[in-house]
Write a protein that holds these residues in place. Structure first.
Motif, PDB file in Angstrom:
ATOM      1  N   ASP B  59       0.824  -1.223   0.000  1.00 35.88           N
ATOM      2  CA  ASP B  59       0.000   0.000   0.000  1.00 35.88           C
ATOM      3  C   ASP B  59       0.855   1.270   0.000  1.00 35.88           C
ATOM      4  N   ASP B  60       2.130   1.129  -0.307  1.00 37.89           N
ATOM      5  CA  ASP B  60       3.093   2.232  -0.430  1.00 37.89           C
ATOM      6  C   ASP B  60       3.689   2.708   0.905  1.00 37.89           C
ATOM      7  N   ASP B  90       5.986   9.788  -0.735  1.00 41.57           N
ATOM      8  CA  ASP B  90       4.956  10.617  -0.100  1.00 41.57           C
ATOM      9  C   ASP B  90       5.230  10.613   1.413  1.00 41.57           C
ATOM     10  N   TRP B  91       5.489  11.790   1.976  1.00 43.10           N
ATOM     11  CA  TRP B  91       5.838  11.885   3.405  1.00 43.10           C
ATOM     12  C   TRP B  91       4.777  11.241   4.284  1.00 43.10           C
ATOM     13  N   SER B  92       3.532  11.321   3.857  1.00 46.66           N
ATOM     14  CA  SER B  92       2.463  10.773   4.697  1.00 46.66           C
ATOM     15  C   SER B  92       2.478   9.244   4.711  1.00 46.66           C
ATOM     16  N   LYS B  93       3.240   8.638   3.824  1.00 46.46           N
ATOM     17  CA  LYS B  93       3.307   7.171   3.785  1.00 46.46           C
ATOM     18  C   LYS B  93       4.442   6.625   4.659  1.00 46.46           C
ATOM     19  N   GLU B 160      10.528   8.511 -14.051  1.00 45.07           N
ATOM     20  CA  GLU B 160      10.644   9.549 -13.014  1.00 45.07           C
ATOM     21  C   GLU B 160       9.965   9.032 -11.746  1.00 45.07           C
ATOM     22  N   ALA B 161      10.622   9.264 -10.611  1.00 47.11           N
ATOM     23  CA  ALA B 161      10.064   8.860  -9.320  1.00 47.11           C
ATOM     24  C   ALA B 161       9.664  10.113  -8.548  1.00 47.11           C
ATOM     25  N   ARG B 162       8.412  10.135  -8.119  1.00 42.89           N
ATOM     26  CA  ARG B 162       7.961  11.320  -7.405  1.00 42.89           C
ATOM     27  C   ARG B 162       6.741  10.983  -6.550  1.00 42.89           C
ATOM     28  N   LEU B 175       3.090   3.586 -12.073  1.00 38.32           N
ATOM     29  CA  LEU B 175       3.023   2.494 -11.094  1.00 38.32           C
ATOM     30  C   LEU B 175       3.287   3.097  -9.715  1.00 38.32           C
ATOM     31  N   ARG B 176       2.570   2.592  -8.730  1.00 44.02           N
ATOM     32  CA  ARG B 176       2.861   3.016  -7.353  1.00 44.02           C
ATOM     33  C   ARG B 176       4.078   2.230  -6.834  1.00 44.02           C
ATOM     34  N   TYR B 177       4.789   2.842  -5.876  1.00 49.16           N
ATOM     35  CA  TYR B 177       5.955   2.149  -5.297  1.00 49.16           C
ATOM     36  C   TYR B 177       5.566   0.768  -4.785  1.00 49.16           C
ATOM     37  N   GLY B 178       4.423   0.693  -4.126  1.00 49.55           N
ATOM     38  CA  GLY B 178       4.000  -0.562  -3.515  1.00 49.55           C
ATOM     39  C   GLY B 178       3.773  -1.667  -4.535  1.00 49.55           C
TER      40      GLY B 178
END
Lengths: 153, 755
Positions: B59-60, B90-93, B160-162, B175-178
């Motif tokens: 879930d990232d 994402d800082w919130s993750k 690109e990763a962001r 794609l999401r990191y997760g």
């Protein structure tokens, strides 16, 4: 030993406990509510501050027999979801450092605000006499002023 | 920028283990802001492990393991901020938990050897560990990109990763990191990625987010050592020999065993410390030569609840054999003995320049200073919880150095290190008191005597204050010959030390004495061995020596009829210009030099931690204090202006908080703190005898000025630096206001009346 009854955060509690046991240790060791902290045991530091019938009280010097029938509120009961205005500002303004004294300071501050809606610096000095070894006092003061929309120094 | 070596073998081992079906909880926490559990040692988040430092869940959620303890310095926030800058998540993750010192041992010191220093203590999150954290983030990011490139069959360079999303730029696919974490964790990079230049940072240096442990703190759900609750746990109240070094002579358990809730009275015997198994001695060391190698003699009452244990302990008849320490009748006797040592030549010379005998005249100034024992006095009393069985020890503890604490637990039990489990809790302040781990040694020693159930050992505030590992009592003698212009030609200084020190910080390496401005210098020490146990206190030894050096230099300046600021600037003219800049900024901001009415004064002091004698290192810091003293001697510190140079700042608000809090700590140390001795025992027990500044005592204006930052490429440590200069700045201001010179602390014991 007869049971002592009181209300803690709105819930009725009945306890078979040595009546000389300080409220602090009843909360922490009998009821498992560890947000109220032990710092000095002689009512000097205020880390153990809770509300008893709406007043800020240092629970480490208060035998449980004296609070029979009382309404006790601890940090766990200050708000439903940790969203009291003071709790929110304490987070947003990065007030705590180690954080150990802060639950007591929050309870002392909340009790002050029940008496003084618009505290001056002098009011804050009078009501908030807790010890913070990390030295967060200027931020505590700033957060109180912001919570109450009062001017600080 | 210097590259950091990552142990790739470990990456491979971990990845392979995962691919082979390592059991993992993939349960995800509810989405919310960057977070840490109230029980920070727990791994609730699961995820696929990229390395021992980092895992990413489907879930990232990014789980980051922090090896340093959270003692109020913000390391559980700053470390993941550093990782996030390069990971582009994402800082919130982000979710944080503490790294395990046992795992460090089992996996070839994965945390400590890789450069987190073989030292997990709280400081230096940025100065020593930032590049490692950045590299962890960069490495994971590149592996995620490689996994996505593999899935899409495209070039990595086009990805690109962001914000936790990977985008194939030419086609816009995402794609999401997760979604690729499991694949990414199996990928090995051919080379570690180069870190981006600081000019491209988007988070560090830009943001000061709310510290991520604060929601737990303000709800009361952060579990400090004292808040550990385990099934079947019992409580122990502790008593050690009032005269340190003493032994238990006799006690009468029968007098208390029938009291309500009491389960046992146990004796802690120093001869029962087992020592580290011989086969492991080479792997780790007990730090500094300061750490104790055996437990102190003690007795403890174990009961169902702490209050029962405490009442029974208070009622327990105990007789101690106090040992030779009891011959010290008073603190005055100790102070006199320390001063007498200074009548004789130093036994050890730390630094020389020129020839101090070149001038045969008597010195222009020959002055003595003394700083007493002080207690670090963190607000959470010492405590810890341990369960000891014949083949396993498990410890929950508020350590200032989890690695040292875990190793001391090994040392106390003598078990093989893999049988000792350690869980780091939140820490209610430390300031040096919890770094040497004699507290965890006692906890384990008590639990050894009541095996099989978790034993929660609590020092009462009185027990803790009287059983400190105190700031070393130091007395010094400074002699200077001033030339016709009032500048020192000879500077001779000697310190009498009452305990071992690691560094004579700011004494032997002050830029006044190593910078070349004074031609003839000799700095030495002598020892006065004492039974009082000493240890670290915020900015150890520096906290005394800066007071002495910066008071003496002030006395030199005034003897020379020079302005104290101008005098310092002249002596430091050929030194790292950051020192002069800090002096100038603090002075300008404080309105230095404006005429003040009688009873008011300004004082200045400058220092650097951890090293004063090297240019462009650590944090250089200057304070100007403005005070008012009433004719009847009541002191009011009206303002403190602080200017500093730590090179660069990655988190402005966090730095400001450390400097504000450190300034108040320095003020309290200088105005209030003194541990005294009577018949060998420490007198002060609680805050009624060891006073602390409170809200109403704090100067109305404490201002941290960022204007002296040099932008030198370092993120110097800031937590200890302010403990040095605030005290002497106030003392020098008191002299300006009253004509009374503060040559000893605490100032509250001085008569400040004037007419």
């Amino acid at each position: 030993m007869s049971a002592i009854t009181l209300r803690v955060n709105g819930k009725p509690i009945a306890l078979d406990v040595d009546p000389s046991t300080p409220l602090l240790w009843v909360l922490r060791d009998h009821l498992g509510m560890t947000g109220t902290k032990y710092g000095c045991g002689i009512a000097e530091c205020g880390a153990c501050t809770v509300h008893v019938n709406g007043e800020a009280v240092r629970s480490c010097q208060l035998p449980i027999e004296y609070v029979a029938g009382a309404e006790v509120v601890t940090i766990e009961g200050l708000s439903e979801n940790g969203d009291h205005v003071l709790q929110k500002l304490w987070v947003e303004m990065n007030v705590p450092q180690c954080g150990y004294c802060q639950t007591g300071i929050l309870m002392a501050t909340a009790a002050m605000l029940a008496h003084v809606k618009k505290p001056t610096d002098k009011d804050i000095d009078t009501y908030i006499t807790n010890i913070c070894r990390c030295g967060t006092y200027p931020r505590v003061r700033a957060a109180i002023h912001r919570a109450t929309d009062t001017p600080g120094t | 920028m210097e590259q950091v070596k990552i142990n790739r073998r470990t990456f491979l081992v971990t990845a392979t283990a995962f691919a082979g079906g390592m059991s993992l909880s993939l349960a995800a926490p509810a989405a919310r802001a960057a977070s840490i559990s109230g029980e920070p040692w727990l791994s609730n988040a699961g995820g696929v492990e990229f390395s021992p430092w980092i895992a990413i869940a489907p879930d990232d959620t990014v789980i980051i393991r922090v090896a340093t303890p959270e003692i109020g310095n913000g390391t559980v926030t700053q470390t993941p901020m550093n990782v996030t800058e390069e990971l582009a998540c994402d800082w919130s993750k982000v979710r944080v938990e503490f790294a395990s010192p046992r795992r460090d041992y089992l996996e070839n010191q994965v945390y400590s050897k890789a450069g987190w220093m073989p030292f997990f203590a709280g400081h230096a999150t940025d100065s020593d560990r930032m590049k490692i954290a950045l590299q962890i983030g960069a490495s994971a990011r590149e592996r995620l990109k490689a996994a996505a490139a593999h899935q899409w069959n495209v070039q990595v360079a086009d990805i690109e990763a962001r914000n936790s999303v990977l985008t194939h730029v030419p086609t816009g696919r995402k794609l999401r990191y997760g979604e690729v974490a499991a694949k990414a964790a199996t990928i090995q990079l051919k080379a570690e990625p180069t870190l981006k230049p600081q000019s491209e940072w988007t988070f560090l240096g830009k943001a000061s987010p709310a510290k991520l442990n604060l929601p737990e703190i303000v709800r009361g759900s952060a579990v400090y050592g004292l808040d550990v609750r385990l099934p079947g746990m019992v409580y122990a109240a502790l008593l050690q020999s009032p005269v340190q070094g003493g032994r238990l002579k006799s006690h009468d358990p029968g007098a208390v065993l029938k009291m309500p809730g009491v389960r046992a009275v146990v004796v802690v015997d120093p001869s029962k410390t087992k020592g580290i198994p011989a086969s492991d001695k080479a792997n780790y060391k007990l730090y500094y030569g300061l750490a104790e190698t055996a437990v102190q003699s003690a007795v403890a009452v174990i009961a169902d609840h702490y209050w029962q244990a405490k009442k029974a302990l208070d009622a327990l008849p105990v007789v101690w054999e106090p040992g030779p320490g009891a011959d010290w009748k008073s603190s005055e006797q100790i102070y006199d003995a320390a001063m007498a040592v200074l009548d004789k030549p130093a036994t050890k010379v730390l630094h020389t320049a020129g020839d101090v005998n070149a001038v045969t005249d008597p010195p222009t100034l020959d002055l003595r200073y003394l700083t007493p024992y002080c207690d670090s006095a963190p607000l959470e009393p010492l405590n810890g919880t341990a369960v000891v069985t014949p083949d396993k020890v498990e410890v929950w503890h508020p350590a200032q150095d989890p690695q040292q604490a875990w190793w001391v637990a090994v040392d106390e039990t003598g078990l093989a290190p893999d049988k000792v489990y350690f869980h780091q809790t939140y820490v209610g302040g430390a300031f040096g008191r919890r770094v040497l781990a004699n507290d965890v040694r006692m906890v384990v020693a008590v639990a050894k005597e009541y095996p099989g159930v978790p034993v929660h050992v609590i020092w009462s505030r009185e027990e803790m204050t009287r059983q400190g590992r105190y700031r070393t009592l130091i007395a010094t003698r400074f002699q200077a010959h001033l030339d016709g212009q009032g500048m020192p030609q000879v500077w001779k200084a000697q310190a009498c030390l009452t305990g071992p020190i690691m560094v004579a910080a700011s004494f032997a390496d002050s830029p006044y004495v190593v910078g070349g401005a004074i031609p003839n210098v000799q700095i030495g020490t002598s020892d006065l061995p004492m039974h009082i146990l000493t240890g670290a206190y915020r900015g150890p030894w520096y906290n005394s020596f800066v007071f002495m050096v910066e008071t003496f230099i002030d006395e030199c300046a005034l003897t020379a009829k020079a302005d104290p600021l101008a005098y310092r600037l002249k002596l430091l003219a050929n030194w790292d210009p950051a020192w002069s800049k800090c002096l100038q900024v603090a002075a300008d901001k404080a309105g230095w030099g404006k005429p003040l009415p009688r009873g008011q004064g300004q004082g200045i002091a400058v220092a650097a931690w951890p090293t004063a004698g090297l240019r462009q290192t650590g944090t250089i810091i200057c304070a100007v204090a403005t005070v008012e003293v009433s004719p009847d001697g009541v002191l009011k510190v009206k303002s403190i202006d602080v200017a500093f140079d730590c090179g660069r700042v990655a988190n402005r608000d966090a730095v400001a908080a450390q400097l504000e809090g450190g300034a108040i700590h320095s003020l309290n140390m200088s105005l209030n703190e003194e541990i005294t001795v009577r018949n060998g025992a420490v007198v002060e027990g609680n805050f009624d005898q060891y006073p602390m500044l409170r809200m109403g005592d704090i100067p109305p204006r404490i201002t941290i000025h960022f204007d002296a930052l040099s932008d030198h490429d370092r993120f110097g440590i800031v937590g200890e630096a302010p403990i040095g200069p605030i005290g002497p700045a106030v003392g020098n201001a008191i002299f300006q206001a009253t004509g009374k010179r503060m040559r000893t602390t605490p100032f509250r014991k001085h008569d400040l009346t004037w007419t």
